[in-house]
Write a protein that holds these residues in place. Sequence first.
Motif, PDB file in Angstrom:
ATOM      1  N   UNK A  92       0.839  -1.202   0.000  1.00 13.84           N
ATOM      2  CA  UNK A  92       0.000   0.000   0.000  1.00 13.84           C
ATOM      3  C   UNK A  92       0.874   1.251   0.000  1.00 13.84           C
ATOM      4  N   UNK A  93       0.506   2.209  -0.850  1.00 14.29           N
ATOM      5  CA  UNK A  93       1.243   3.460  -0.951  1.00 14.29           C
ATOM      6  C   UNK A  93       2.414   3.412  -1.919  1.00 14.29           C
ATOM      7  N   UNK A  94       2.823   2.235  -2.321  1.00 12.97           N
ATOM      8  CA  UNK A  94       3.907   2.055  -3.285  1.00 12.97           C
ATOM      9  C   UNK A  94       3.303   1.732  -4.648  1.00 12.97           C
ATOM     10  N   UNK A  95       4.164   1.627  -5.659  1.00 11.40           N
ATOM     11  CA  UNK A  95       3.647   1.339  -6.986  1.00 11.40           C
ATOM     12  C   UNK A  95       4.613   0.557  -7.850  1.00 11.40           C
ATOM     13  N   UNK A  96       4.083   0.031  -8.928  1.00  9.34           N
ATOM     14  CA  UNK A  96       4.875  -0.591  -9.983  1.00  9.34           C
ATOM     15  C   UNK A  96       4.532   0.152 -11.270  1.00  9.34           C
ATOM     16  N   UNK A  97       5.565   0.612 -11.949  1.00  5.47           N
ATOM     17  CA  UNK A  97       5.395   1.396 -13.171  1.00  5.47           C
ATOM     18  C   UNK A  97       6.173   0.708 -14.285  1.00  5.47           C
ATOM     19  N   UNK A  98       5.601   0.700 -15.480  1.00  5.25           N
ATOM     20  CA  UNK A  98       6.275   0.114 -16.633  1.00  5.25           C
ATOM     21  C   UNK A  98       6.303   1.108 -17.774  1.00  5.25           C
TER      22      UNK A  98
END
Length: 167
Positions: free
Chosen positions: A54-60
């Motif tokens: 939660x609060x983090x992300x994965x970006x591509x």
Amino acid sequence: LVGSEMCITDSPPPVTASCLDVGVRRVPEPGYVLAIDDPLYGTTQSPPARQAPAGHGVVAAIRYGARTADLDRPQLEQMIGEVGVRPDDVVVSRFLARMVVAATTPTAASGGVRGRPAVTSAGVPGVLLAGDWVGPDGLLADASLASGRSAGRLAASTLDRSPTAVA
């Protein structure tokens, strides 16, 4: 394989992409960006997918038509920035220089989707083909499922359905 209908190795080249995935400390904004002049985009995958805490992300960032790592990686790093990722946001990253996205792309020169090999094109009795590059229906997963269904039905229709005696 060389089949009775066509040489499978003569198919158009595969569709490729280069990709930069980053795990980040915060969910970036705007989160999705399309390039205007290149086959390139950047997207926040998590959230909505639950790939990060939660609060983090994965970006591509993805570029279709992989070239060389020297050309593609800097362009993908720039796209990650356009999505809203700052360098100090990155916890982990992975660069994939050349991924096969689809076995082939239907082209007019190859007859479009109708020019793809049939499930029976292996040229070997009892050997059937299925995949995103087989048959006249769909693209990617749709083509895989459609050709798999056709191959399965054809295989099932050739089974000996006579009862067997149990000793």
